[in-house]
Scaffold this motif. Sequence first.
Motif, PDB file in Angstrom:
ATOM      1  N   ASN A 151       0.871  -1.168   0.000  1.00 39.56           N
ATOM      2  CA  ASN A 151       0.000   0.000   0.000  1.00 39.56           C
ATOM      3  C   ASN A 151       0.915   1.227   0.000  1.00 39.56           C
ATOM      4  OD1 ASN A 151      -1.508   2.241   0.865  1.00 39.56           O
ATOM      5  ND2 ASN A 151      -2.906   0.976   2.060  1.00 39.56           N
ATOM      6  N   THR A 161       0.315   4.247   0.428  1.00 48.14           N
ATOM      7  CA  THR A 161      -0.024   5.233   1.455  1.00 48.14           C
ATOM      8  C   THR A 161       0.611   4.872   2.793  1.00 48.14           C
ATOM      9  OG1 THR A 161      -2.145   5.593   0.379  1.00 48.14           O
ATOM     10  CG2 THR A 161      -1.922   6.415   2.606  1.00 48.14           C
ATOM     11  N   THR A 162       0.546   3.617   3.178  1.00 47.22           N
ATOM     12  CA  THR A 162       1.048   3.205   4.492  1.00 47.22           C
ATOM     13  C   THR A 162       2.383   2.471   4.432  1.00 47.22           C
ATOM     14  OG1 THR A 162      -0.035   1.038   4.475  1.00 47.22           O
ATOM     15  CG2 THR A 162      -1.333   2.916   5.289  1.00 47.22           C
ATOM     16  N   GLY A 210       0.458  -0.935   9.606  1.00 44.03           N
ATOM     17  CA  GLY A 210      -0.922  -0.576   9.299  1.00 44.03           C
ATOM     18  C   GLY A 210      -1.245  -0.729   7.822  1.00 44.03           C
ATOM     19  N   GLN A 211      -2.368  -1.355   7.522  1.00 45.74           N
ATOM     20  CA  GLN A 211      -2.795  -1.481   6.127  1.00 45.74           C
ATOM     21  C   GLN A 211      -3.693  -0.317   5.700  1.00 45.74           C
ATOM     22  OE1 GLN A 211      -3.884  -5.360   4.530  1.00 45.74           O
ATOM     23  NE2 GLN A 211      -3.327  -6.256   6.497  1.00 45.74           N
ATOM     24  N   THR A 212      -4.377   0.296   6.676  1.00 47.75           N
ATOM     25  CA  THR A 212      -5.284   1.389   6.339  1.00 47.75           C
ATOM     26  C   THR A 212      -4.851   2.718   6.940  1.00 47.75           C
ATOM     27  OG1 THR A 212      -6.696   0.883   8.236  1.00 47.75           O
ATOM     28  CG2 THR A 212      -7.261  -0.176   6.135  1.00 47.75           C
ATOM     29  N   GLU A 213      -3.931   2.695   7.882  1.00 46.36           N
ATOM     30  CA  GLU A 213      -3.420   3.906   8.511  1.00 46.36           C
ATOM     31  C   GLU A 213      -1.904   3.760   8.632  1.00 46.36           C
ATOM     32  OE1 GLU A 213      -4.083   6.574  12.570  1.00 46.36           O
ATOM     33  OE2 GLU A 213      -4.922   4.574  12.472  1.00 46.36           O
TER      34      GLU A 213
END
Length: 190
Positions: free
Chosen positions: A73, A75-76, A110-113
């Motif tokens: 990801n 993003t993270t 973290g995968q989402t954050e």
Amino acid sequence: MSTTNYFFFFIATLLLSCHVLAGADDFVRPIDRSLLGLNREEKVSHFKLYWHDIVSGENPTSVDVVPPTNKVNTTTKFGVINIMDNPLTLGPKLSSKLVGRAQGFYASTGQTEADLLLAMNFAFVEGKYNGSTITIIGRNPIFHKERELAVIGGSGLFRFAKGYALLNTYWVDPKSGGTIVEYNVYVIHY
């Protein structure tokens, strides 16, 4: 075999069993707290330090040891692991007095954050704490204003240490990824 012989055989077996069972825990025993210096009064110390994470340039203090995969990801950066030997200074400028090194690793968990698992020793190199360490571990959601990590131990003057660290991002270079984080560490020790 007579009743008397059975009785002595039973007692001998019982005593032998007790001796064998008692020996099973010989590697653990109570100890006098004063032998470890735990009879002294606890102190509470506050350290305000700046943690410099230098990830680019000629002499980075933090490097990827497990790089991102093509499935990461962006993003993270989930799954990336960095090893660090970051300067700890008294002020936010890298030219401030060096009092120690933050040695350990952080992993993007973290995968989402953007969360990091941070595990490190603050290895002091100055003054009466020279050679002593404070061990810090915990979850670091890097975009939160303030984060809290646990002090789980230490060495030297910080044997049996416990406490917590409050982190606040002081500065981030969006181009290089370098970061300066203010650490307020509260430590109970002897």
